[in-house]
Scaffold this active site. Structure first.
Site, PDB file in Angstrom:
ATOM      1  N   HIS A 190       0.888  -1.279   0.028  1.00  0.00           N
ATOM      2  CA  HIS A 190      -0.037  -0.104   0.127  1.00  0.00           C
ATOM      3  C   HIS A 190       0.741   1.277   0.054  1.00  0.00           C
ATOM      4  O   HIS A 190       0.242   2.251  -0.157  1.00  0.00           O
ATOM      5  CB  HIS A 190      -1.163   0.190   1.131  1.00  0.00           C
TER       6      HIS A 190
HETATM    7  N1  UDP Z   1      -3.436  -6.006   8.780  1.00  0.00           N
HETATM    8  C1  UDP Z   1      -4.582  -6.856   9.098  1.00  0.00           C
HETATM    9  N2  UDP Z   1      -5.462  -6.981   7.838  1.00  0.00           N
HETATM   10  C2  UDP Z   1      -4.843  -6.893   6.660  1.00  0.00           C
HETATM   11  C3  UDP Z   1      -3.518  -6.294   6.406  1.00  0.00           C
HETATM   12  C4  UDP Z   1      -2.924  -6.051   7.635  1.00  0.00           C
HETATM   13  O1  UDP Z   1      -5.155  -6.917  10.213  1.00  0.00           O
HETATM   14  O2  UDP Z   1      -5.516  -7.335   5.511  1.00  0.00           O
HETATM   15  C5  UDP Z   1      -2.593  -5.641  10.030  1.00  0.00           C
HETATM   16  C6  UDP Z   1      -1.293  -6.189  10.210  1.00  0.00           C
HETATM   17  O3  UDP Z   1      -1.294  -7.650  10.955  1.00  0.00           O
HETATM   18  C7  UDP Z   1      -0.523  -5.208  11.018  1.00  0.00           C
HETATM   19  C8  UDP Z   1      -1.304  -3.914  10.544  1.00  0.00           C
HETATM   20  O4  UDP Z   1      -2.398  -4.352  10.064  1.00  0.00           O
HETATM   21  O5  UDP Z   1      -0.758  -5.435  12.455  1.00  0.00           O
HETATM   22  C9  UDP Z   1      -0.168  -3.222   9.503  1.00  0.00           C
HETATM   23  O6  UDP Z   1      -1.134  -2.165   8.781  1.00  0.00           O
HETATM   24  P1  UDP Z   1      -0.559  -1.428   7.659  1.00  0.00           P
HETATM   25  O7  UDP Z   1       0.282  -2.262   6.700  1.00  0.00           O
HETATM   26  O8  UDP Z   1      -1.913  -0.650   7.192  1.00  0.00           O
HETATM   27  O9  UDP Z   1       0.329  -0.539   8.165  1.00  0.00           O
HETATM   28  P2  UDP Z   1       1.819  -0.347   8.403  1.00  0.00           P
HETATM   29  O10 UDP Z   1       2.546  -1.231   9.231  1.00  0.00           O
HETATM   30  O11 UDP Z   1       2.539  -0.060   6.959  1.00  0.00           O
HETATM   31  O12 UDP Z   1       1.984   1.174   9.168  1.00  0.00           O
END
Ligand code: UDP
Length: 363
Positions: free
Chosen positions: A209
């Protein structure tokens, strides 16, 4: 002490759940603590927001600022206007922000301009990449925060190098990992598991994303078609982020192995990760979770603000070109997983430490 807790986006919800739990435990033990939960409305789709409140037993927010989408500046500005009003109507002693999203930075600025103390959970991490909106959010937030809680000694070092008062920087561990440990026994097999022929270790999880990977449609298609080649008989399960979905639109892809599914709730998603062969992602949080679960992770970025997931954990940084991913992945298939461990203090108790430390401060 009255604490206003701010959360705006999916990873925030996962981080505040154990903090609220730790506050409630301290309240029951008679500590002079109360909290008010403010959802900024930055993420508002049911499967990026409400599902997480339900699954992680997060109380209904006391206020929802409903800012919704917008450009970086429009969203940040809208959060600031609405949060100022929120604080005027509901005075507080301390604003607690987590992570690195626009809500984190916007609410920090508002609180400090109203002379309210701010504490930042997951402070001090730095990618060094100023093209990431999150890096700007981290730097601005940490430059005016009063009390810092870090996930690693490298984050602590970054803050001190940056001029933070060492007495206000506390290495406590990782609240996202608190949530993982608190819910591991509840991870839930998705209903499509058998119909899709999924078994432990016979599929790969993919999430994408970040603007650098998804904003340009042709390079996103090229990346997905390249990743598709890595499958070697395995399905690639891709819970597609709304942002990525919007960019692909109706575009037809020449992929054979990628299975597009809706973003998953936490319990289903973590079940999928915990039982996967490998994970390919550009998420920071997921590289932490795979480290703790011992699942090999390939991060499609040129840098990471979480170096311990590489030095200690299972993460490989492979850049954003598919050729480098293929090269690293092929070496992994030949040599097996690197020796990995769990970073210090990622033990499920970070939130308790945070509340314990805040109670000792004169706020
Ligand atoms: N996550 C979730 N469902 C999904 C994809 C990600 O629950 O379909 C959770 C994942 O386990 C993690 C968090 O969302 O804890 C990460 O979110 P994201 O990738 O949006 O944020 P980033 O880590 O890049 O800030």
């Amino acid at each position: 002490m009255k604490i206003t807790i701010v959360a705006g986006a999916r990873p925030n919800f996962i981080k505040i759940a154990p903090i609220i739990r730790a506050i409630e435990q301290k309240q029951k033990a008679g500590a002079p603590l109360s909290y008010r939960l403010v959802h900024t409305g930055q993420h508002y789709d049911k499967n990026l927001s409400d599902t997480f409140f339900e699954e992680l037993n997060i109380p209904k927010p006391n206020a929802n600022l409903e800012v919704k989408s917008g450009s970086q500046s429009v969203q940040t500005a809208n959060i600031m206007v609405a949060f100022e009003q929120e604080l005027l109507e509901n005075p507080t002693d301390l604003v607690l922000v987590v992570g690195d999203v626009n809500s984190t930075m916007a609410c920090t600025i508002v609180a400090k301009k109203m002379n309210i103390k701010v504490t930042h959970v997951e402070a001090g991490i730095r990618s060094g990449d100023m093209t990431m909106p999150e890096e700007i959010n981290r730097i601005v937030t940490d430059s005016i925060t009063d009390y810092f809680f870090t996930t690693s000694t490298s984050a602590t070092d970054n803050l001190i190098r940056f001029g933070a008062n060492p007495e206000q920087v506390h290495f406590v561990g990782n609240v996202m990992i608190d949530t993982l440990y608190q819910n591991q026994h509840r991870f839930e097999q998705p209903t499509f598991w058998s119909d899709m022929g999924l078994e432990k270790g016979n599929y790969i999880i993919l999430t994408l994303h970040r603007p650098a990977n998804v904003d340009e449609e042709d390079s996103l298609v090229n990346l997905l078609e390249g990743i598709d080649q890595l499958a070697q008989g395995k399905k690639i399960i891709f819970p597609i982020h709304p942002r990525t979905k919007a960019i692909l639109g109706e575009r037809q892809l020449k992929t054979k192995n990628i299975v597009f599914i809706e973003p998953q709730g936490y319990l289903n998603f973590m079940y999928l990760v915990a039982n996967s062969f490998t994970v390919i992602t550009d998420s920071g949080g997921i590289s932490e979770e795979t480290t703790v679960l011992g699942i090999p992770c390939f991060t499609l970025r040129n840098n990471t603000e979480r170096p311990e997931t590489i030095s200690v954990g299972t993460n490989h940084l492979v850049g954003t070109r598919v050729e480098k991913l293929v090269e690293t992945y092929t070496t992994f298939l030949q040599n097996g997983m690197k020796k990995a461990g769990i970073p210090d203090l990622w033990d499920g108790k970070a939130s308790e430490r945070i509340i314990e430390i805040l109670l000792q401060k004169e706020i």
